[in-house]
Design a protein around this motif. Structure first.
Motif, PDB file in Angstrom:
ATOM      1  N   ASP A  79     -37.535  16.613  40.969  1.00 55.77           N
ATOM      2  CA  ASP A  79     -36.694  15.844  40.476  1.00 55.77           C
ATOM      3  C   ASP A  79     -35.673  16.961  39.834  1.00 55.77           C
ATOM      4  OD1 ASP A  79     -34.718  14.006  39.669  1.00 55.77           O
ATOM      5  OD2 ASP A  79     -37.002  12.636  38.541  1.00 55.77           O
ATOM      6  N   ARG A  80     -35.417  16.921  38.749  1.00 58.04           N
ATOM      7  CA  ARG A  80     -34.345  17.628  37.743  1.00 58.04           C
ATOM      8  C   ARG A  80     -34.778  19.190  37.220  1.00 58.04           C
ATOM      9  NH1 ARG A  80     -34.621  12.625  36.237  1.00 58.04           N
ATOM     10  NH2 ARG A  80     -36.451  13.129  34.802  1.00 58.04           N
ATOM     11  N   GLY A  81     -34.084  20.025  37.450  1.00 56.45           N
ATOM     12  CA  GLY A  81     -34.327  21.105  37.345  1.00 56.45           C
ATOM     13  C   GLY A  81     -35.247  21.234  35.360  1.00 56.45           C
ATOM     14  N   GLY A  82     -36.118  22.244  35.131  1.00 54.27           N
ATOM     15  CA  GLY A  82     -36.524  22.424  33.718  1.00 54.27           C
ATOM     16  C   GLY A  82     -37.479  23.749  33.754  1.00 54.27           C
ATOM     17  N   GLU A  83     -38.142  22.907  33.190  1.00 58.91           N
ATOM     18  CA  GLU A  83     -39.259  23.786  32.353  1.00 58.91           C
ATOM     19  C   GLU A  83     -40.213  23.825  32.701  1.00 58.91           C
ATOM     20  OE1 GLU A  83     -39.974  27.693  28.776  1.00 58.91           O
ATOM     21  OE2 GLU A  83     -39.170  26.331  28.681  1.00 58.91           O
ATOM     22  N   LEU A  84     -41.441  23.731  32.882  1.00 58.33           N
ATOM     23  CA  LEU A  84     -43.019  23.463  33.159  1.00 58.33           C
ATOM     24  C   LEU A  84     -43.776  24.122  32.343  1.00 58.33           C
ATOM     25  CD1 LEU A  84     -45.214  21.526  34.359  1.00 58.33           C
ATOM     26  CD2 LEU A  84     -46.077  23.506  36.145  1.00 58.33           C
ATOM     27  N   VAL A  85     -43.934  23.302  30.546  1.00 58.00           N
ATOM     28  CA  VAL A  85     -44.562  24.150  29.342  1.00 58.00           C
ATOM     29  C   VAL A  85     -46.030  23.748  29.226  1.00 58.00           C
ATOM     30  CG1 VAL A  85     -41.797  24.075  28.511  1.00 58.00           C
ATOM     31  CG2 VAL A  85     -43.567  22.034  27.888  1.00 58.00           C
ATOM     32  N   ALA A  86     -46.692  22.955  29.715  1.00 60.43           N
ATOM     33  CA  ALA A  86     -47.809  22.449  29.584  1.00 60.43           C
ATOM     34  C   ALA A  86     -48.595  21.586  30.704  1.00 60.43           C
ATOM     35  CB  ALA A  86     -47.977  22.159  27.476  1.00 60.43           C
ATOM     36  N   TRP A  87     -49.626  21.609  30.021  1.00 59.82           N
ATOM     37  CA  TRP A  87     -50.891  21.127  31.121  1.00 59.82           C
ATOM     38  C   TRP A  87     -52.179  20.556  29.891  1.00 59.82           C
ATOM     39  CZ3 TRP A  87     -52.839  22.172  36.829  1.00 59.82           C
ATOM     40  CH2 TRP A  87     -53.786  21.220  36.877  1.00 59.82           C
ATOM     41  N   THR A  88     -52.023  19.365  29.471  1.00 59.28           N
ATOM     42  CA  THR A  88     -52.421  18.919  28.260  1.00 59.28           C
ATOM     43  C   THR A  88     -53.504  17.884  29.116  1.00 59.28           C
ATOM     44  OG1 THR A  88     -50.538  17.211  27.953  1.00 59.28           O
ATOM     45  CG2 THR A  88     -50.663  18.950  27.035  1.00 59.28           C
ATOM     46  N   ASP A  89     -54.157  16.937  28.621  1.00 60.82           N
ATOM     47  CA  ASP A  89     -54.781  16.025  28.571  1.00 60.82           C
ATOM     48  C   ASP A  89     -54.620  14.940  29.337  1.00 60.82           C
ATOM     49  OD1 ASP A  89     -56.862  17.695  28.390  1.00 60.82           O
ATOM     50  OD2 ASP A  89     -57.794  16.928  26.440  1.00 60.82           O
ATOM     51  N   ALA A  90     -53.007  14.637  28.424  1.00 58.27           N
ATOM     52  CA  ALA A  90     -52.410  14.018  28.563  1.00 58.27           C
ATOM     53  C   ALA A  90     -51.246  13.648  30.075  1.00 58.27           C
ATOM     54  CB  ALA A  90     -50.904  13.314  27.068  1.00 58.27           C
ATOM     55  N   GLY A  91     -51.234  15.099  30.397  1.00 58.19           N
ATOM     56  CA  GLY A  91     -50.231  15.607  31.247  1.00 58.19           C
ATOM     57  C   GLY A  91     -49.682  16.449  31.651  1.00 58.19           C
ATOM     58  N   LEU A  92     -49.267  16.450  33.245  1.00 61.28           N
ATOM     59  CA  LEU A  92     -47.959  17.643  32.699  1.00 61.28           C
ATOM     60  C   LEU A  92     -46.191  18.125  31.499  1.00 61.28           C
ATOM     61  CD1 LEU A  92     -48.503  18.500  36.670  1.00 61.28           C
ATOM     62  CD2 LEU A  92     -49.033  19.880  35.314  1.00 61.28           C
ATOM     63  N   VAL A  93     -46.649  18.559  31.049  1.00 54.83           N
ATOM     64  CA  VAL A  93     -45.297  18.493  30.175  1.00 54.83           C
ATOM     65  C   VAL A  93     -44.439  19.185  30.977  1.00 54.83           C
ATOM     66  CG1 VAL A  93     -44.639  18.919  28.276  1.00 54.83           C
ATOM     67  CG2 VAL A  93     -46.448  17.776  28.758  1.00 54.83           C
ATOM     68  N   VAL A  94     -43.231  18.287  31.047  1.00 56.15           N
ATOM     69  CA  VAL A  94     -41.807  19.154  31.859  1.00 56.15           C
ATOM     70  C   VAL A  94     -40.447  18.954  31.385  1.00 56.15           C
ATOM     71  CG1 VAL A  94     -40.264  19.442  33.737  1.00 56.15           C
ATOM     72  CG2 VAL A  94     -42.678  19.133  34.120  1.00 56.15           C
ATOM     73  N   ARG A  95     -39.820  19.900  30.483  1.00 53.28           N
ATOM     74  CA  ARG A  95     -38.589  20.159  29.235  1.00 53.28           C
ATOM     75  C   ARG A  95     -37.315  19.834  31.147  1.00 53.28           C
ATOM     76  NH1 ARG A  95     -36.440  20.616  25.424  1.00 53.28           N
ATOM     77  NH2 ARG A  95     -37.910  21.518  23.841  1.00 53.28           N
ATOM     78  N   SER A  96     -37.038  18.983  30.428  1.00 50.28           N
ATOM     79  CA  SER A  96     -35.741  19.001  32.253  1.00 50.28           C
ATOM     80  C   SER A  96     -34.756  18.959  31.474  1.00 50.28           C
ATOM     81  CB  SER A  96     -35.356  17.195  32.155  1.00 50.28           C
ATOM     82  OG  SER A  96     -34.355  16.821  33.413  1.00 50.28           O
ATOM     83  N   TRP A  97     -33.692  19.872  32.237  1.00 51.11           N
ATOM     84  CA  TRP A  97     -32.297  20.392  31.646  1.00 51.11           C
ATOM     85  C   TRP A  97     -31.626  19.293  32.052  1.00 51.11           C
ATOM     86  CZ3 TRP A  97     -32.778  25.425  34.971  1.00 51.11           C
ATOM     87  CH2 TRP A  97     -32.879  26.439  34.454  1.00 51.11           C
TER      88      TRP A  97
END
Length: 220
Positions: A79-97
């Motif tokens: 999808d959108r560009g961004g930064e992959l910052v974590a993979w927690t028990d709640a899921g992958l966390v992406v900071r989208s631009w």
């Protein structure tokens, strides 16, 4: 012989000539510059290993790909560009631009975008994690490449001076280090340097950022 047959023959001849020119150019390039042979490493064959990583690639479009313990890759979200910052028990966390700074939680199994209070707690004060592996410390020095972790040698190997280790990330439990190299390989090495790396997966871009499964969003 018909005119169409003659034309087809000329086209075939032209294609053969063009193919010959391309092949000659490839051979010339190999002779001029050589082929960088990466260090030969064994594949990962440890049934007890259960680590997983994810990375965000820009090869065609921004996509998050996960790598399973057996090396299988799964492109789970594009999808959108961004930064992959974590993979927690709640899921992958992406900071989208798009929009600027929006935090997304991605289901690593389905690729669905998830919401919830987990992201609200992060806010705009998030800072991304940094790899704690520095390497190569010496590349091209007498043909020896050295990767260091916490001031000590993690891996030392004879290699072509053009071969590189482009990044490294320690697992959350501190036991393993994932490395990327210029041969598009994802490598796995014990963090204590007790064994050489093995090839975890292949066809991974050498200049992407990884997060291990279990990586939490860093504290501010």
């Amino acid at each position: 012989m018909s005119a169409s047959t003659t034309t087809a023959g000329r086209r075939s001849a032209a294609l053969l000539v063009a193919a010959g020119v391309v092949a000659t150019a490839v051979v010339a390039a190999v002779l001029a510059f050589g082929v960088v042979q990466p260090p030969q490493l064994d594949p990962l064959e440890d049934p007890s290993f259960d680590g997983a990583v994810a990375y965000l690639s820009w090869r065609d479009e921004p996509c998050v790909t996960t790598v399973a313990p057996d090396g299988a890759q799964d492109e789970v979200w594009c999808d959108r560009g961004g930064e992959l910052v974590a993979w927690t028990d709640a899921g992958l966390v992406v900071r989208s631009w798009e929009p600027d700074g929006t935090l997304l939680r991605i289901d690593p199994a389905t690729g669905d975008e998830l919401g919830g209070p987990d992201l609200e707690a992060i806010g705009d004060r998030h800072t991304s994690p940094r790899p704690d592996v520095v390497g190569p410390a010496a590349a091209g020095r007498d043909g020896e490449l050295e990767v260091r972790l916490d001031g000590r040698t993690l891996w030392s190997v004879e290699a072509d001076e053009r071969y590189e280790v482009t990044g490294g990330w320690r697992s959350p439990d501190g036991a393993w280090v994932a490395l990327l190299d210029s041969a598009d390989r994802l490598l796995l090495v014990p963090a204590d340097g007790s064994a050489p790396p093995v090839v975890w997966s292949e066809d991974v871009e050498p200049h992407v950022d990884l997060v291990w499964r279990g990586t939490q969003v860093p504290a501010v």
